[in-house]
Design an enzyme around this catalytic site. Structure first.
Site, PDB file in Angstrom:
ATOM      1  CG  HIS A 193     -69.164  56.207   5.969  1.00  0.00           C
ATOM      2  ND1 HIS A 193     -69.759  55.844   7.054  1.00  0.00           N
ATOM      3  CD2 HIS A 193     -69.549  55.086   4.927  1.00  0.00           C
ATOM      4  CE1 HIS A 193     -70.504  54.995   6.893  1.00  0.00           C
ATOM      5  NE2 HIS A 193     -70.526  54.286   5.611  1.00  0.00           N
ATOM      6  CB  CYS A 209     -70.019  51.717   2.743  1.00  0.00           C
ATOM      7  SG  CYS A 209     -70.759  52.614   1.391  1.00  0.00           S
TER       8      CYS A 209
END
Length: 323
Positions: A193, A209
């Protein structure tokens, strides 16, 4: 000779050094079959206001790789006129050149678009201490523009303990830590992301992440389809061939939790060789240079030898790169 560089980088040929302007994205042509190196090292002169974080945003480089390539230079105030090495030359990761390959030890993602002889490469923020990013073979299962963020209980508890309670849902916008786009991975709980904190790119700053500069994740959004394979590795030592010569690129090893590792570096180099027996089985190698490359961990590909059919298998040679 390049007097400001550490000894190991003096092995770079002048052909690998150039002064260049900003590049919008690191889109690099794939090398011909049997070769492994893309890009060129760049050298620029810093302006007074430059920082490594700002230069990284401009040149698609992460903070840690900028620091590694420029030992002794203040990352927050390099100083006007200081020569800055931009480590934009890469040995491609071992294994198939398809889909997305993330190398945790590099803090870097490689994307091979199907049917095109190019590779895109972008810096990443990865999992910090206690929140290591996984080593896995997965795929992109969803793409979401302008995502909202529902903090998991573990992260809410961490923030609450620090006196910074989080809402149940963070709406899309500049305060959303997922940035303007997210890719959901098939490995549960993990995303690629954007990020509203550009200073964390190229560092261990996430909860596992993979964070990207917002402009980079938006470029990826237009290119990467759902179903794309994602191979996540952690290879600090990469061997590759270019122009009939063999190169080694070294990064700081990470342990299973994503922390700098105290692993036996001799073993790490040998394991990397075993992954590239196609080029290391018969190799006339300069072990002094290998030791320098392993010690420097500066992320720059350095020539270490040439293939030689008269040389026996290199894995039978007793060496210790740290001695």
């Amino acid at each position: 000779m390049l007097p400001r560089f550490p000894a190991v980088t003096r092995c770079l040929t002048l052909a690998a050094l150039c002064v260049a302007g900003p590049v919008a994205a690191l889109e690099l042509p794939l090398p011909p079959p049997g070769e492994d190196i893309v890009g060129q090292v760049q050298v620029i002169k810093a302006k007074y206001e430059d920082t490594f974080a700002d230069l990284g945003t401009t040149y698609d480089l992460g903070y840690s790789e900028m620091v590694a390539a420029n030992p002794g230079v203040d990352p927050w105030l390099p100083g006007a006129g200081t020569e800055i090495v931009l480590p934009t030359r890469f040995i491609l990761p071992p294994g198939p050149r398809e889909g997305i390959v993330i190398n945790l030890a590099e803090y870097r993602l490689y994307y091979y678009p199907k049917g095109r002889d190019v590779v895109y490469t972008f810096p990443l923020g990865i999992g910090r201490e206690g929140w290591g990013s996984p080593i896995a073979h997965t795929s992109i299962i969803a793409k979401t523009p302008n995502p909202t963020w529902t903090p998991p209980a573990s992260i809410k508890a961490e923030h609450a303990a620090d006196g910074d309670p989080l809402p149940n849902v963070v709406p899309a916008g500049p305060d959303n830590p997922l940035g303007p786009f997210k890719f959901t991975l098939g490995t549960p709980g993990y995303l690629i992301h954007g990020s509203n904190k550009k200073f964390g790119i190229g560092m261990r700053t996430s909860h596992g992440c993979f964070r990207m500069f917002n402009n980079n994740v938006l470029e990826m959004a237009d290119m990467v389809p759902v179903g794309t394979s994602v191979r996540i590795i952690s290879d600090p030592y990469k061997f590759g061939v270019s122009g009939g010569k063999v190169y080694l690129e070294a990064h700081t090893p990470l342990d299973d939790q994503g922390n700098p590792s105290v692993v036996d570096k001799h073993t790490g180099v040998i394991n990397a060789m075993l992954k590239r027996e196609d080029i290391t089985n018969n190799l006339r190698m300069n072990w002094d240079v290998v030791r320098d490359v392993v010690a420097a961990e500066d992320g720059l590909p350095v020539e270490i030898g040439v293939p030689d059919a008269s040389v026996p298998m290199v894995t039978s040679t007793p060496i210790d790169p740290l001695q």
